[in-house]
Design an enzyme around this catalytic site. Structure first.
Site, mmCIF file in Angstrom:
data_model
loop_
_atom_site.group_PDB
_atom_site.id
_atom_site.type_symbol
_atom_site.label_atom_id
_atom_site.label_comp_id
_atom_site.label_asym_id
_atom_site.label_seq_id
_atom_site.Cartn_x
_atom_site.Cartn_y
_atom_site.Cartn_z
ATOM 1 C CE LYS A 210 -3.359 2.667 2.623
ATOM 2 N NZ LYS A 210 -4.487 2.666 3.584
ATOM 3 C CG HIS B 81 -10.902 -27.927 -32.599
ATOM 4 N ND1 HIS B 81 -10.043 -26.859 -32.449
ATOM 5 C CD2 HIS B 81 -10.838 -28.289 -33.902
ATOM 6 C CE1 HIS B 81 -9.475 -26.582 -33.618
ATOM 7 N NE2 HIS B 81 -9.931 -27.443 -34.514
#
Length: 538
Positions: A149, A290
């Site tokens: 922070k 696929h």
């Protein structure tokens, strides 16, 4: 608590004069701390990190000398102190903050180096509830978040892989950390604590059997930045969640090009499917294209299973993924390399097989060390606009189901074996799914159609193509069985299968027209088995 509206100034370069080092993973710690010390940085440390630095001959302050308070409660409380968090969170250019630091004797901490207790590894090893709880880090995430922070003034280092880069930046900038580095490391720190908290909350949800907690966090660690996603205009990354279950994420890549996004997706589908087949009972091979199987078979040997799987759809197998449930041997490897293949994944491969695969430099070979347990619990996550769909893994296994014969004719022993085989495969075919199978091999697969009857017809058409390609006079579907991932809403799909040559059918049941469908099966002389479990796969 009021929301702060104070704007924090962000300087470009910040001198690093004092560093707090508190790590679980001590890889590279001594060298990193030594490099900092050589550059005039004061070192502060805790517990095992302090001991490692002290034993290495470095000058280092114990955290208790900073806080004026000893470690207590087996080390659970040692850094949760204003002298630590004030040093990490203070805004150096704020007069009130400076005054508070002076009043309370707080010295700024310009660099925090920390990594966390190995919670993910501990619970993945099967640790019990108490041990899991004990390995939840509190002080580490608190300091990491505080430093991240306040990256306007603090450099936060959470990964040993960044040690050299940090030292390099300090050298280039005369002992100062640039804002670009501090921002980058802050992002990495917040991402790490977020993934850590996600692991803890998901583990607790599992332990407490809370299927749908009020908040669901999903975290992962970047394993690879992909060249692109499904298509070249999409960006993509591969993240590992820490699950120890064997699969594409835990596999060792022996050779071949880097896996693409589509490779990983298809390889996962292939390995999950082949893991349905117990290697102690049979050899099994799945060929995927696929994300759908274009051929699956089981046999006494992997070579025979591969040939049967390939026979189902040799055209679609080109450029596909091959998954095996046993150690890849030379004879099977010889067969596989005859067809252009993108990836081979197996529990293991003998030396002779690896030498054969090595001749195909671009062919990826992944070794997992075992099969994925099809019964294992887990989460399946899919993104939608503005949200996530989260469900449990489909861990239903046909061998565990109470199969119910509902027709006048019961299936023969051969038909029942093929029905179970076909339903195993149908679980891994995109809905609407229809699978024709005979003698432990698929002979036709219909996937992803809008209507089940279309899937039945497509599977039959592909079976005819396979029959012709194999030079066989009799249709492969003659005398086959058929599996459907969900119920037949009408009899038309069932009748299409019968026309193709199917003699027995397995399906979940549950349609309003079950009686009509069962009657049609009886009229056609089919045996029908209901599973009571659906396997939609979208």
């Amino acid at each position: 608590m009021a929301i702060s509206t104070k704007a924090v100034p962000i300087p470009d370069l910040v001198p690093v004069k004092r560093a707090l080092l508190s790590v679980y993973d001590k890889t590279g710690l001594v060298d990193f701390a030594g490099a900092l010390a050589k550059r005039g940085v004061e070192l502060v440390s805790t517990g095992g990190s302090y001991k490692a630095l002290k034993d290495a001959g470095l000058s280092v302050l114990d955290i208790s000398e900073v806080t004026g308070f000893p470690e207590i409660m087996d080390g659970r409380v040692k850094t949760l102190h204003p002298a630590v968090h004030g040093g990490l969170l203070s805004i150096r250019d704020d007069a009130d903050h400076r005054a508070a630091m002076t009043e309370h004797g707080i010295t700024g901490i310009d660099l925090f180096c920390g990594n966390l207790y190995p919670f993910e590894d501990v619970v993945a090893s099967g640790a019990d509830y108490a041990l899991g709880i004990e390995n939840i880090d509190i002080g580490g995430p608190a300091m990491t978040r505080a430093a991240a922070k306040n990256h306007a003034y603090v450099t936060v280092v959470t990964d040993p892989a960044d040690y050299d880069a940090v030292i390099g930046e300090l050298d280039v900038n005369n002992g100062q950390a640039p804002l670009s580095l501090r921002k980058k490391l802050a992002l990495k720190a917040f991402a790490r604590t977020a993934a850590y908290d996600a692991a803890v909350s998901n583990w607790l949800a599992e332990q407490l059997q809370e299927d749908n907690p009020a908040h669901r966090a999903i975290g992962g660690q970047l394993a690879e930045v992909m060249r692109y996603g499904e298509n070249p205009h999409q960006t993509a990354g591969f993240y590992k969640t820490g699950e120890s279950r064997p699969g594409v994420a835990t596999a060792r890549q022996v050779q071949g090009k880097t896996l693409s996004y589509n490779n990983i997706n298809d390889t996962d589908a292939a390995f999950e499917l082949v893991s349905e087949f117990d290697p102690g009972r049979t050899s099994a091979v799945a060929i995927i294209k696929h994300a759908n199987p274009c051929g699956v078979a089981e046999a006494d040997s992997l070579t025979d299973a591969y040939k049967l799987a390939l026979r189902c759809d040799p055209v679609s197998a080109f450029g596909g993924i091959v998954a095996l449930n046993r150690t890849l041997d030379a004879a099977t490897a010889e067969e596989i390399v005859k067809v252009f293949t993108e990836v081979i994944i197996a529990p293991d491969a003998d030396e002779a097989a690896q030498e054969i695969i090595a001749a195909k430099k671009n062919l990826r070979l992944l070794l997992t060390g075992g099969l994925a347990d099809p019964r294992a619990k887990g989460l399946f996550v899919k993104s939608v606009a503005g949200g996530l769909l989260v469900q449990s893994r489909d861990n239903g296994v046909v061998d565990d189901l109470d199969l119910k014969v509902v027709t006048k004719r019961a299936p023969s022993a051969r038909e029942m074996a093929d029905l179970k085989f076909a339903f195993r495969v149908a679980k891994h075919v995109k809905s609407n799914a229809i699978v024709y199978a005979r003698d432990g091999a698929t002979v036709g697969v219909g996937a992803g159609q809008m209507s089940r009857v279309d899937s039945a017809r497509i599977a039959a058409r592909k079976a005819l193509d396979a029959t012709e390609a194999a030079g066989i006079s009799e249709a492969l579907t003659k005398g086959c069985v058929v599996a459907s991932d969900a119920f037949f809403p009408f009899a038309d799909g069932l009748l299409s299968a019968a026309e193709a040559g199917a003699t027995a059918v397995i399906q979940p049941g549950g349609s309003m027209r079950d009686d009509e469908v069962i009657a049609a099966a009886d009229d056609a002389g089919l045996a029908m088995v209901l599973t009571g479990m659906r396997h939609f796969r979208h």
